[in-house]
Write an enzyme that holds these catalytic residues in place. Sequence first.
Site, mmCIF file in Angstrom:
data_model
loop_
_atom_site.group_PDB
_atom_site.id
_atom_site.type_symbol
_atom_site.label_atom_id
_atom_site.label_comp_id
_atom_site.label_asym_id
_atom_site.label_seq_id
_atom_site.Cartn_x
_atom_site.Cartn_y
_atom_site.Cartn_z
ATOM 1 N N SER A 89 -32.210 14.906 3.819
ATOM 2 C CA SER A 89 -33.416 14.261 4.327
ATOM 3 C C SER A 89 -33.083 13.213 5.382
ATOM 4 O O SER A 89 -33.974 12.515 5.870
ATOM 5 C CB SER A 89 -34.156 13.594 3.162
ATOM 6 N N THR A 133 -36.120 9.625 2.676
ATOM 7 C CA THR A 133 -35.650 8.747 3.751
ATOM 8 C C THR A 133 -34.872 7.593 3.158
ATOM 9 O O THR A 133 -35.236 7.076 2.103
ATOM 10 C CB THR A 133 -36.889 8.150 4.463
ATOM 11 N N THR A 162 -34.037 8.887 9.045
ATOM 12 C CA THR A 162 -34.606 10.045 8.356
ATOM 13 C C THR A 162 -34.599 11.283 9.242
ATOM 14 O O THR A 162 -34.557 11.169 10.477
ATOM 15 C CB THR A 162 -36.073 9.739 7.962
ATOM 16 N N VAL A 170 -43.622 12.723 14.394
ATOM 17 C CA VAL A 170 -42.828 11.540 14.038
ATOM 18 C C VAL A 170 -43.578 10.792 12.950
ATOM 19 O O VAL A 170 -44.797 10.622 13.035
ATOM 20 C CB VAL A 170 -42.614 10.629 15.274
ATOM 21 N N GLY A 171 -42.850 10.377 11.925
ATOM 22 C CA GLY A 171 -43.485 9.666 10.814
ATOM 23 C C GLY A 171 -43.398 8.156 10.970
ATOM 24 O O GLY A 171 -43.284 7.620 12.078
ATOM 25 N N THR A 206 -40.684 4.618 2.247
ATOM 26 C CA THR A 206 -40.357 6.034 2.204
ATOM 27 C C THR A 206 -41.589 6.769 1.689
ATOM 28 O O THR A 206 -42.461 6.155 1.087
ATOM 29 C CB THR A 206 -39.120 6.288 1.319
ATOM 30 N N GLY A 248 -45.222 9.507 5.734
ATOM 31 C CA GLY A 248 -45.269 8.501 6.784
ATOM 32 C C GLY A 248 -46.654 8.244 7.337
ATOM 33 O O GLY A 248 -46.981 7.114 7.706
HETATM 34 N N1 ASP Z 1 -41.270 8.578 5.582
HETATM 35 C C1 ASP Z 1 -40.650 9.779 6.081
HETATM 36 C C2 ASP Z 1 -41.536 10.404 7.110
HETATM 37 O O1 ASP Z 1 -42.731 10.401 6.947
HETATM 38 C C3 ASP Z 1 -40.401 10.783 5.017
HETATM 39 C C4 ASP Z 1 -39.519 10.335 3.916
HETATM 40 O O2 ASP Z 1 -39.645 9.230 3.407
HETATM 41 O O3 ASP Z 1 -38.649 11.120 3.555
HETATM 42 O O4 ASP Z 1 -41.019 10.955 8.047
#
Ligand code: ASP
Length: 336
Positions: A90, A194, A212, A223-224, A245, A248
Amino acid sequence: MVSRMVGRREFLKSSVIFGLGALVFRKLKFFPFAETSEAKVQSRPVLISTWRQGIAANEMGMKVLSEGGTALDAVELGVRTAEDDPKVMSVGYGGLPDECGHVTLDACIMDWQFNAGAVAFVQKCKNPASVARKVMELTKHVFIVGEGADRFAKMMGFPEVDLLTDEARKRWLEWKRSMSQNDNWLSPEENHDTIAMLALDQQGRVAGAVTTSGLAWKIHGRVGDSPIIGAGLYVDGEVGAAGSTGVGEAVIRTCGSFLVVEYMRNGMHPQKAVEETLKRVLKVNKKWIDKDPNFQVAFIAVNLKGEIGAMGLRKGFQYALYKDGKNQFLDAPNLI
Ligand code: ASP
């Protein structure tokens, strides 16, 4: 003789003035907040990182701090352990790709003096958090994306790497084969791991990094929250730091990490601050969260006293905490 004495007196006077000046300069310039803070220090240093890969990240962070590095060095090199590890699917090299089979990486970094750097949609470099640090330290910009970010990384001397491992390609092919019209591209079912890492060093300097490969099978170009300052990460040297995390989109809609820090600024304990922020995330994103039992969002936080907060929207969020000489892997409480 007289002039020699005057000379020595002048020298002593100027030494005292210089010494005082240096002290004031040190307080204002390098540790503007930490040393003047009224905060009663509970414990320093503190390292807190999301998910299982946080254990190795914290260990590296401690090594960096014990060798004289700052909180910023600790988070940069801490998260790199996950970026370099192909078993962590990840983050970084070996991360799961998007719907088209491309691994695209996002990261950001921030220090205790509001310096921040971020990159997104990186496809040729396995250490985007370090590239983000270069953006922060060597340019006037905060955020560089896509082809420009890869070009910048190359210019900075980062080697070009094919980020897609055989294992990740296999998993992508399996996903493609099993795709149906019911697929939900943004369901976090696959993983939401992440790494967000926060550090408070011995001197009270606080910093954070997030890196991430984003949600697996995401739409190409998505994009997150992770590289977005204020969403995936926020650091204020006067208050503390927070990182996130999970899905996103839900964190972006609420400026999640910024909100955690603002709650702490208003006097909340970090644990209360992450809980209140998750309540906001739930309120704002209710229509999506109710529909999807795998919808997870989680925050970690630390304040200048060394108090921490960690919580997931749903059960299952785990984090690594280095505090009082121990590196522990812990289950966080959940909101719903
Ligand atoms: N927060 C990350 C995203 O949305 C995903 C994750 O936490 O693995 O890209």
